[in-house]
Design an enzyme around this catalytic site. Structure first.
Site, PDB file in Angstrom:
ATOM      1  N   SER A   1       0.773  -1.331  -0.172  1.00 49.66           N
ATOM      2  CA  SER A   1       0.012  -0.077  -0.117  1.00 49.66           C
ATOM      3  C   SER A   1       0.799   1.196   0.137  1.00 49.66           C
ATOM      4  CB  SER A   1      -0.821  -0.066   1.206  1.00 49.66           C
ATOM      5  OG  SER A   1      -0.075   0.182   2.340  1.00 49.66           O
ATOM      6  N   LYS A   2       0.290   2.484  -0.215  1.00 50.57           N
ATOM      7  CA  LYS A   2       0.931   3.777  -0.195  1.00 50.57           C
ATOM      8  C   LYS A   2       1.714   3.782   1.319  1.00 50.57           C
ATOM      9  CE  LYS A   2       0.136   8.360  -1.031  1.00 50.57           C
ATOM     10  NZ  LYS A   2       0.564   9.337   0.300  1.00 50.57           N
ATOM     11  N   ARG A   3       1.077   3.448   2.320  1.00 50.86           N
ATOM     12  CA  ARG A   3       1.339   3.735   3.547  1.00 50.86           C
ATOM     13  C   ARG A   3       2.831   3.010   3.546  1.00 50.86           C
ATOM     14  NH1 ARG A   3      -2.041   1.844   8.042  1.00 50.86           N
ATOM     15  NH2 ARG A   3      -0.250   2.092   9.283  1.00 50.86           N
TER      16      ARG A   3
ATOM     17  N   ASP B   1       5.074   5.296   2.001  1.00 48.36           N
ATOM     18  CA  ASP B   1       5.756   6.175   2.929  1.00 48.36           C
ATOM     19  C   ASP B   1       6.650   6.113   3.958  1.00 48.36           C
ATOM     20  OD1 ASP B   1       3.945   7.786   1.185  1.00 48.36           O
ATOM     21  OD2 ASP B   1       2.186   7.653   2.424  1.00 48.36           O
TER      22      ASP B   1
ATOM     23  N   GLU C   1      -3.760  14.473  -1.755  1.00 53.15           N
ATOM     24  CA  GLU C   1      -3.092  14.075  -1.103  1.00 53.15           C
ATOM     25  C   GLU C   1      -1.823  13.550  -2.040  1.00 53.15           C
ATOM     26  OE1 GLU C   1      -2.007  10.052   1.564  1.00 53.15           O
ATOM     27  OE2 GLU C   1      -4.108  10.524   1.279  1.00 53.15           O
TER      28      GLU C   1
END
Ligand code: GLU
Length: 502
Positions: free
Chosen positions: A261-263, A266, A281
Site C-alpha cells: 500500500s501507499k502507507r 511512505d 494527497e
C-alpha cells in the site's frame, strides 16, 4: 488461434498503483508476444469515485513505461468509444435482455432498508447476502405481483437490476494461472448489474465491453477472482463465448504480510506509483525519484513472472519475446525496494557517459553551475559506478565544483599529523612545477617524490585529499586534480594549509 486482443481496464479513481502498471505491462507483453492488440479501456461507471486528472495520469504512466496503446480513448479504434461513460447507451439493452431471459430482475429495496437488514443479520451473527435464500421476501419483481412492480416503475420509483443467481449449482471454470476452480452458486449474491442512476455496474459493463470489443484474454489482478463466477454466469446467460482468464498474483509488502500500500511506501521511503501525483494527497513517483522507465519496467516484470533462466536484465522488447503466462506464479510477489534500486543501478551503468552528463548538467544548473558536456562526461565516468541515480552524482562530486568550505573535523583529527603541513607545502611545489596535469603524469611525479623522501604514501595522500576535498571521500586523487586543474589545486592547498594549519 483467434486474434489476441487484451485490454487494460483501469478505473480513474486516483493515481495508478504499481500493481496496476504491472497488470498493464503483462497485458502488453502478452499482446506483443502473440501479435495481438493492446487496448486501454477506461472504466468510469462509478461516477462517485471518479477523480479529475486520473485518466491523464494513467495514459502518461503507460507512455512513460513504453507501453503503447493501440486502441483507446486517445487513439480511437473500430471498437470505440473506449470510455465506459461514453458507452452508456449500450448497456441498458443487455440488462433488459437478462431480465427478459429470467436471469435478472428489478429490485426496489432502498439503501436504508438494506442497511437495516445487514445490521439485523449481523446482530444474529450472520452475513446478509441478497440471493435465492431471501429474495422472495425482499422488495423486487420476483416477490411482488407483476402489476405492482410495473406500477412502481411507471411511477418513477428508483430501482436497480440484479442478477438472479441460481442456487445450488456447482460451476466450474478455469484460469490460466490458477487452473480449474469450482464454486457453488449458493455462496454468491444477486449482484447489481444496473444502478438507479442509469449507469451499469462494473460487472455488466465489463462483460458487455469485453464481448463487444472481442477481447480474447482477460488478464487482471487477483482481487477480481471472486467476481469471476458471476462473470462466467453472465456470459452463459447472454449466450456469449467467454474470453480466457488470467488472474495475476498480488503485489505484497516488503515483509510479505499483506497487499502493498501507499502507507508502506511512505513508511519506508519508496514510491508505489509510477509518476508523481499532484492532486489532493500528493504521492511520490518513480519517474521523479530518478528511475529510468526501462529499469522500472524490468523490475515490475519480475514481480510475478520469471524467465526460467539466470538473466535478469531485459528490455521491454526482450520481455515481450520471453513472456509467457505459464511462468507467472500463483503466489503473491513481495515488493523489494532494494531490488528496484539495483535495477536502476544496472541501467545507469549501461548509459553512455555523455547521456548521463546531459542529465547531470540539468541537476548541476539547479546548484548554480554551468559546465560543458565534455568536462561533465569525464566527471561522470569517474563516479557512475558508485551511484544508483543521476541525482546522486552531485553528492559524489560537489567538491569538483567548489573548494571545501569546511574540513571534516573527524578526518582532520585522524589524518592531519604534525608534519602534514610541511609535507603538503612540499607537495605544492612539486605540483607547481608540473607542466602536464594529466592523472598519469601527476601520479608519477608525486609517487617519485614520496619515494625519494621516504614518506608514507597513505599518509601523504590522505592529507592531500583532506585539503582538496575537505573529507575522506571521492575518486582517485589524480583524477580529481586533473579535472579541477592546476590553479584550483594549488589554491585549495593554500586554503587548506591556512585553515587546518601549516
Ligand atoms: N475496472 C477494474 C479495475 O479498476 C478492471 C477489472 C478488470 O480488468 O476486469 O481494476
Amino acid at each position: 488461434m483467434t486474434q489476441v486482443r487484451v485490454r487494460f481496464a483501469p478505473s480513474p479513481t486516483g493515481p495508478l498503483h504499481i500493481g496496476g502498471v504491472r497488470t498493464a505491462l503483462y497485458n502488453y507483453l502478452f499482446a506483443k508476444k502473440n501479435n495481438g492488440t493492446f487496448i486501454l479501456r477506461i472504466e468510469d461507471t462509478d461516477q462517485v469515485r471518479f477523480v479529475e486528472g486520473a485518466e491523464e495520469y494513467i495514459m502518461e504512466s503507460l507512455e512513460w513505461c513504453g507501453i503503447k496503446v493501440e486502441e483507446g480513448i486517445r487513439e480511437g479504434g473500430k471498437f470505440g468509444p473506449y470510455r465506459q461513460s461514453d458507452r452508456k447507451a449500450i448497456y441498458r439493452q443487455y440488462a433488459d435482455l437478462l431480465v427478459e431471459k429470467g436471469d435478472a430482475y428489478f429490485a426496489f429495496d432502498t439503501a436504508e432498508e438494506l442497511e437495516k437488514l445487514r445490521s439485523s443479520y449481523e446482530k444474529q451473527g450472520f452475513t446478509f447476502i441478497y440471493n435465492a435464500s431471501n429474495r422472495e421476501s425482499l422488495n423486487n419483481s420476483i416477490s411482488l405481483e407483476t402489476s405492482v412492480w410495473k406500477k412502481k416503475i411507471e411511477g418513477g420509483e428508483p430501482y436497480v437490476i440484479r442478477y438472479k443467481m441460481p442456487p445450488g449449482e456447482e460451476i466450474s471454470f478455469s484460469d490460466l494461472i490458477r487452473g480449474n476452480i469450482v464454486v457453488n452458486t449458493s455462496t454468491l449474491d444477486d449482484k447489481v448489474l444496473f444502478k438507479s442512476d442509469g449507469m451499469p455496474t462494473y460487472h455488466l459493463a465489463n462483460i458487455v465491453d469485453d464481448h463487444l470489443m472481442e477481447i480474447s484474454h482477460v488478464i487482471r489482478g487477483e482481487e477480481w477472482l471472486p467476481s469471476l463466477p458471476l462473470h462466467v454466469m453472465i456470459y452463459r446467460s447472454l449466450g456469449w463465448d467467454q474470453p480466457l482468464f488470467a488472474h495475476l498474483p498480488l503485489l505484497l509488502k516488503p515483509d510479505g504480510k499483506g497487499k502493498l500500500s501507499k502507507r508502506d511506501g511512505d513508511k519506508m521511503g519508496f514510491p508505489v506509483f509510477p509518476l508523481y501525483w499532484p492532486y489532493g494527497e500528493t504521492a511520490k513517483g518513480y519517474r521523479e525519484e530518478g528511475y529510468y522507465p526501462e529499469a522500472f519496467v524490468n523490475m515490475l516484470a519480475f514481480l510475478g513472472w520469471n524467465p526460467g533462466t539466470e538473466q535478469e536484465i531485459f528490455s521491454i522488447d526482450e520481455l515481450s519475446e520471453s513472456f509467457s503466462m505459464d511462468r507467472v506464479g500463483k503466489s503473491g510477489s513481495r515488493f523489494d525496494p532494494e531490488k528496484a534500486k539495483w535495477f536502476n543501478h544496472q541501467y545507469l551503468q549501461t548509459k553512455t557517459d555523455r547521456e548521463i552528463a546531459m542529465e547531470f548538467r540539468e541537476i548541476l544548473r539547479t546548484h548554480g553551475f554551468n559546465y560543458d558536456i565534455i568536462n561533465l562526461e569525464k566527471l561522470v565516468g569517474l563516479v557512475k559506478e558508485r551511484v544508483t541515480f543521476v541525482k546522486e552524482i552531485w553528492d559524489q562530486t560537489d567538491f569538483f565544483f567548489k573548494a571545501p568550505a569546511t574540513y571534516d573535523p573527524e578526518v582532520v583529527k585522524k589524518r592531519w599529523k604534525e608534519d602534514s603541513g610541511l609535507i603538503i607545502s612540499e607537495l605544492r611545489s612539486v605540483l607547481e612545477k608540473a607542466d602536464d596535469f594529466s592523472p598519469s603524469t601527476t601520479e608519477s611525479i608525486v609517487k617519485a617524490w614520496i619515494e625519494s623522501k621516504g614518506y608514507n604514501t597513505g599518509a601523504v595522500m590522505n592529507a592531500f585529499r583532506l585539503v582538496i576535498v575537505g573529507a575522506s571521500r571521492g575518486p582517485h586523487m589524480f583524477d580529481i586534480i586533473n579535472w579541477i586543474g592546476k590553479t584550483e589545486t594549488l589554491s585549495r592547498i593554500d586554503k587548506g594549509l591556512s585553515i587546518i594549519g601549516k
